[in-house]
Enzyme design. Structure first.
Site, PDB file in Angstrom:
ATOM      1  N   SER A 137       0.943  -1.326   0.072  1.00  0.00           N
ATOM      2  CA  SER A 137       0.082   0.006   0.041  1.00  0.00           C
ATOM      3  C   SER A 137       0.684   1.207   0.036  1.00  0.00           C
ATOM      4  O   SER A 137       0.392   2.205  -0.628  1.00  0.00           O
ATOM      5  CB  SER A 137      -0.979  -0.058   1.278  1.00  0.00           C
ATOM      6  OG  SER A 137      -0.142  -0.114   2.387  1.00  0.00           O
ATOM      7  N   ASP A 179      -0.689   7.388  10.218  1.00  0.00           N
ATOM      8  CA  ASP A 179      -1.450   6.495  11.205  1.00  0.00           C
ATOM      9  C   ASP A 179      -0.636   5.483  11.745  1.00  0.00           C
ATOM     10  O   ASP A 179      -0.920   4.177  12.165  1.00  0.00           O
ATOM     11  CB  ASP A 179      -2.576   5.630  10.059  1.00  0.00           C
ATOM     12  CG  ASP A 179      -1.816   5.093   9.019  1.00  0.00           C
ATOM     13  OD1 ASP A 179      -0.588   4.903   8.984  1.00  0.00           O
ATOM     14  OD2 ASP A 179      -2.513   4.453   8.147  1.00  0.00           O
ATOM     15  N   HIS A 228       1.509   4.418   7.448  1.00  0.00           N
ATOM     16  CA  HIS A 228       1.413   4.998   6.071  1.00  0.00           C
ATOM     17  C   HIS A 228       2.168   6.303   5.998  1.00  0.00           C
ATOM     18  O   HIS A 228       1.976   7.129   7.038  1.00  0.00           O
ATOM     19  CB  HIS A 228      -0.120   5.163   5.324  1.00  0.00           C
ATOM     20  CG  HIS A 228      -0.400   3.567   5.206  1.00  0.00           C
ATOM     21  ND1 HIS A 228      -1.353   3.056   6.055  1.00  0.00           N
ATOM     22  CD2 HIS A 228      -0.246   2.675   4.210  1.00  0.00           C
ATOM     23  CE1 HIS A 228      -1.726   1.787   5.736  1.00  0.00           C
ATOM     24  NE2 HIS A 228      -1.036   1.572   4.561  1.00  0.00           N
TER      25      HIS A 228
END
Length: 237
Positions: free
Chosen positions: A11, A186, A189
């Site tokens: 991600s 977070d 990320h």
């Protein structure tokens, strides 16, 4: 017409084409010289990456080799067993073997391509408690900075054994003041500042590999090279 740089990862790579993302910054940086191609898969670990790598790079047996490939996995492999994201966990020794296998695949098909490993980033455990991916019934972070550091160390070792470049993001990012919140939105990320760190490090490593704006050719004439009295002449060369 243009050579390519592939970004392969989880991600943190998939999100890199967003506003201020490190992939988008690379595409802007190399505009008119290189196409930056996104191959990011949210949630993936190295085990899953190996399962799909032939689909990710289906043209590996033919076509022009890319200039470079970044391989950015480990944040999900380092999820702790017994915690809420345990299904993503890959044991440390397997993670290292998987990196070897990914590099072997790329080198086998594209011997001239530069391969750049990137370690997982550090983890802000308080941030992970606030933003769990799935329900966290144990109220314990599914990742720890200590575990991420072990995977980062294995990634650096794998790069050395494979004779390729590596960015130790886990170490580099922790040199920045208040990195837990300034670099991570977070606990995992990247914020714009975190993205900037990755961008700067990738550009620096590619430059060390001989890939820079000074060494790459633009694909078509720039406006300053076009004769205003005979514009089409520039396109006949």
């Amino acid at each position: 017409m243009r050579p390519k740089i592939y970004l392969f990862g989880d991600s943190i790579t998939e999100e890199s084409f967003g506003d201020g993302g490190w992939g988008a910054s690379l595409a802007h940086h190399f505009s008119r010289t290189v196409d930056v191609v996104l191959r990011g898969y949210s949630g993936y670990n190295t085990r899953w990456a190996l399962k799909v790598i032939e689909k990710v790079f289906p043209a590996a047996d033919h076509g022009e080799a890319p200039l470079a490939v970044t391989v950015f996995f480990g944040a999900n492999d380092a999820c702790l067993p017994g915690r809420c994201s345990a299904f993503q966990h890959v044991p440390l020794d397997e993670y290292k073997r998987n990196l070897h296998s990914i590099v072997f695949f790329l080198k086998k098909h594209w011997p001239t391509t530069r391969i750049l490993l990137i370690t997982p980033p550090p983890i802000d455990e308080e941030g992970r408690l606030r933003y769990p991916y799935v329900e966290n019934v144990t109220n314990e972070p599914e990742r720890t900075n200590e575990a991420a550091g072990a995977y980062a160390k294995a990634c650096v070792a794998a790069a050395g054994e494979c004779g390729i470049s590596v960015i130790d993001l886990w170490t580099t990012m922790q040199h920045f003041p208040h990195w837990q919140k300034s670099c991570l939105r977070d606990g995992l990320h990247l914020t714009p500042s975190g993205n900037r760190i990755v961008f700067d490090e990738v550009v620096r490593k590619l430059m060390e590999e001989g890939l820079s704006l000074e060494t790459l050719k633009i694909d078509l004439p720039i406006i300053s090279e076009i004769d205003p009295n005979d514009p089409l002449k520039s396109f006949q060369q």
